[in-house]
Design a protein around this motif. Sequence first.
Motif, mmCIF file in Angstrom:
data_model
loop_
_atom_site.group_PDB
_atom_site.id
_atom_site.type_symbol
_atom_site.label_atom_id
_atom_site.label_comp_id
_atom_site.label_asym_id
_atom_site.label_seq_id
_atom_site.Cartn_x
_atom_site.Cartn_y
_atom_site.Cartn_z
ATOM 1 N N LYS A 457 0.858 -1.185 0.000
ATOM 2 C CA LYS A 457 0.000 0.000 0.000
ATOM 3 C C LYS A 457 0.884 1.222 0.000
ATOM 4 O O LYS A 457 1.637 1.459 0.950
ATOM 5 C CB LYS A 457 -0.933 0.015 1.213
ATOM 6 N N ARG A 458 0.800 1.980 -1.073
ATOM 7 C CA ARG A 458 1.643 3.170 -1.207
ATOM 8 C C ARG A 458 1.296 4.191 -0.123
ATOM 9 O O ARG A 458 0.134 4.491 0.118
ATOM 10 C CB ARG A 458 1.432 3.770 -2.588
ATOM 11 N N GLU A 459 2.328 4.746 0.507
ATOM 12 C CA GLU A 459 2.098 5.651 1.627
ATOM 13 C C GLU A 459 1.698 7.048 1.176
ATOM 14 O O GLU A 459 0.925 7.728 1.858
ATOM 15 C CB GLU A 459 3.358 5.723 2.506
ATOM 16 N N THR A 460 2.217 7.513 0.047
ATOM 17 C CA THR A 460 1.946 8.880 -0.405
ATOM 18 C C THR A 460 1.075 8.862 -1.654
ATOM 19 O O THR A 460 1.043 7.873 -2.403
ATOM 20 C CB THR A 460 3.262 9.623 -0.701
ATOM 21 N N PRO A 461 0.348 9.946 -1.914
ATOM 22 C CA PRO A 461 -0.482 10.012 -3.119
ATOM 23 C C PRO A 461 0.359 9.914 -4.386
ATOM 24 O O PRO A 461 1.557 10.196 -4.390
ATOM 25 C CB PRO A 461 -1.140 11.395 -3.012
ATOM 26 N N ILE A 462 -0.272 9.506 -5.465
ATOM 27 C CA ILE A 462 0.352 9.533 -6.785
ATOM 28 C C ILE A 462 -0.084 10.835 -7.454
ATOM 29 O O ILE A 462 -1.279 11.057 -7.685
ATOM 30 C CB ILE A 462 -0.070 8.314 -7.627
ATOM 31 N N THR A 463 0.881 11.694 -7.724
ATOM 32 C CA THR A 463 0.580 13.035 -8.216
ATOM 33 C C THR A 463 1.383 13.300 -9.479
ATOM 34 O O THR A 463 2.590 13.067 -9.520
ATOM 35 C CB THR A 463 0.913 14.088 -7.147
ATOM 36 N N ILE A 464 0.701 13.789 -10.527
ATOM 37 C CA ILE A 464 1.336 13.976 -11.834
ATOM 38 C C ILE A 464 0.856 15.280 -12.445
ATOM 39 O O ILE A 464 -0.333 15.610 -12.380
ATOM 40 C CB ILE A 464 1.000 12.805 -12.795
ATOM 41 N N GLU A 465 1.792 16.031 -13.057
ATOM 42 C CA GLU A 465 1.451 17.253 -13.778
ATOM 43 C C GLU A 465 2.269 17.334 -15.053
ATOM 44 O O GLU A 465 3.454 17.007 -15.065
ATOM 45 C CB GLU A 465 1.731 18.478 -12.916
ATOM 46 N N HIS A 466 1.622 17.758 -16.136
ATOM 47 C CA HIS A 466 2.349 18.027 -17.372
ATOM 48 C C HIS A 466 1.600 19.078 -18.182
ATOM 49 O O HIS A 466 0.450 18.886 -18.552
ATOM 50 C CB HIS A 466 2.508 16.753 -18.207
ATOM 51 N N GLU A 467 2.284 20.201 -18.412
ATOM 52 C CA GLU A 467 1.718 21.305 -19.199
ATOM 53 C C GLU A 467 0.343 21.735 -18.683
ATOM 54 O O GLU A 467 -0.574 22.048 -19.447
ATOM 55 C CB GLU A 467 1.647 20.939 -20.674
ATOM 56 N N GLY A 468 0.195 21.759 -17.362
ATOM 57 C CA GLY A 468 -1.063 22.181 -16.764
ATOM 58 C C GLY A 468 -2.087 21.080 -16.617
ATOM 59 O O GLY A 468 -3.033 21.214 -15.833
ATOM 60 N N ASN A 469 -1.966 20.001 -17.364
ATOM 61 C CA ASN A 469 -2.792 18.817 -17.120
ATOM 62 C C ASN A 469 -2.320 18.221 -15.794
ATOM 63 O O ASN A 469 -1.121 18.079 -15.567
ATOM 64 C CB ASN A 469 -2.631 17.813 -18.250
ATOM 65 N N ARG A 470 -3.257 17.840 -14.934
ATOM 66 C CA ARG A 470 -2.845 17.540 -13.569
ATOM 67 C C ARG A 470 -3.786 16.533 -12.920
ATOM 68 O O ARG A 470 -4.956 16.420 -13.303
ATOM 69 C CB ARG A 470 -2.807 18.818 -12.733
ATOM 70 N N GLY A 471 -3.264 15.801 -11.950
ATOM 71 C CA GLY A 471 -4.095 14.830 -11.273
ATOM 72 C C GLY A 471 -3.443 14.326 -10.001
ATOM 73 O O GLY A 471 -2.218 14.366 -9.852
ATOM 74 N N ILE A 472 -4.278 13.823 -9.083
ATOM 75 C CA ILE A 472 -3.792 13.215 -7.849
ATOM 76 C C ILE A 472 -4.661 12.008 -7.542
ATOM 77 O O ILE A 472 -5.886 12.071 -7.623
ATOM 78 C CB ILE A 472 -3.797 14.224 -6.673
ATOM 79 N N ARG A 473 -4.025 10.893 -7.236
ATOM 80 C CA ARG A 473 -4.699 9.632 -6.931
ATOM 81 C C ARG A 473 -4.406 9.274 -5.478
ATOM 82 O O ARG A 473 -3.237 9.150 -5.073
ATOM 83 C CB ARG A 473 -4.190 8.543 -7.881
ATOM 84 N N ILE A 474 -5.467 9.109 -4.675
ATOM 85 C CA ILE A 474 -5.352 8.678 -3.287
ATOM 86 C C ILE A 474 -6.335 7.540 -3.084
ATOM 87 O O ILE A 474 -7.546 7.729 -3.205
ATOM 88 C CB ILE A 474 -5.651 9.821 -2.300
#
Length: 559
Positions: A457-474
């Motif tokens: 179980k991953r401890e930290t969120p998965i967070t991604i950004e590219h050219e303003g496209n953005r997302g966070i998975r928890i």
Amino acid sequence: MTEQAPETTKKTNIIVMMVDDLGYSDLGCYGGEINTPNIDALGYDGLRFTQMYNGARCCPSRAALLTGLHPHQAGIGQLSADLGVRSYQGYLREDCVTIAEVMKTAGYRTGISGKWHVSGSWDNRNRDSWVIGDKKHPMPKQRGFDRSFSLLNAADSFWNPKSLILEDVLIDVESGDFHMTDAIGDHAVNQIEESVEMNMPFFQYVAFNAPHWPLHAWEDDIAKYEGKYMAGYDAIRTSRHEQQKGLGVVDDKWDISPRDTDAPDWDDVQNKEYEDIRMATYCAMIEQVDRTVGRIVDSLKKAGEFDNTVIMFLSDNGGCAELFQEDSDWPDPSMWETHPTLDGEKIRTGNIPELRPGPDTTFQSVELPWANVSDAPFRLFKRWIHEGGISTPFIVHWPDGIENKSDILNNPMHIIDIAATCYEIAGAQYPKEHHDTEIQPLEGESFLPALKGKELKRETPITIEHEGNRGIRIGDWKLVAEWDKPWEMYNISDDRTEQNDLIDGEKDRAKSFEKQYYEWAERAEVLPWPVDPNVIAKRLTGDHAHITQHRAPLSGVMK
């Protein structure tokens, strides 16, 4: 307490194979109809992960893989052009270390064969003035690799690449039998064999530039697929989705996303034969990669190292929807038309229906509708943070180390986790300093416990950004947005194809996720997009200027 690699008389070898612009459904073991028996064998006899996320674009993913940091922290928050700030400088920063640099401290011999693309911009039109290996253009051997055969550019001819380096020296192709995919295999095998002869454990990075455009493949391979795609986009997407459900790499309850709005109905396509041959060439490039993987596996078996070698296989982003403008009146000649073929013939760049893709005289792309097929059953493509842009097949094969072979795991993971896992397998210590420079803390988390049959179980969120496209998975939830549009929220467990936006009923959750996203963005040195309109406008006169993106122009701000 962390999981430890098994005790052996010799350290475990590690090979990381990355392909370029391969979609989630392209491999046979992930639902595709393309002939990939060697890669499939690794998947079926190893572990297939269904929720590994990459960095959405070529060099950001490479920077994240190589450093275990988020792309901006490694210096490549966007592409290889220098935007004037260290998180967007376009080449690896000095306050990070590469896998190669760390693995060497644990006694490993290190090699790279394939695409480098983390050392600034390279315009083939200015090849005579290139400076190889200065501060802004670090080469593989300057960043920890003992052996190096690499492609500097984002893309280049497979038949006659002009940004090719051998041991960090710029070289020219001299043989008409050369193809970059085959050459990557040749050098990877040679580097592995040398390590075996020296009785040294090895870390081998095999960075294929296929199936990224241009569509360059052997004619015999293309002919195998010609005519197989005349059924059209929807029929192939539906077939792949059904196969994916049967294999267990997607959940039965996830409806396939609708055909992309920019992809026409097959009945309305005017030149179906051209669409078919483009996809056939793309498939031929993937089959050639598969053959090369088979050669590498054979070399390991011959050396008696197959069982003691971890092989990881993934893609740098989702399928590529980029379109080449046809016969445009660019103010400068195309960087790929400047140099003729080895036979002195002119190269024509563009998706021109009367030109058959494959040979060295053409420079074409597969384009959006087929990228929509490659990314089935998900939405969107390379560059976006929706599932189609960041979901990659991820295979791990390790006979001596994997506890439950032939398994499918649904653990959410991120490309930055690969470096941390390699270090734990190798017993390597991540440094606080390197070359008298303080190093940023490692961001990735080891997934070695998952390989050993333990809960992960991953401890930290998965967070991604590219050219303003953005997302966070928890956990099961994901907050995501296109650069110029408001946030959307999805329950990935129920709806991974992102069809049912739940944000109106999840205001509190969305607000919490948004707060965590911006806290991460500040720490990771993510800036509002565009970073600087003047710098971006300057960039558009060079690298990729002639490629039309089907959606967002390079303007707007991060909401």
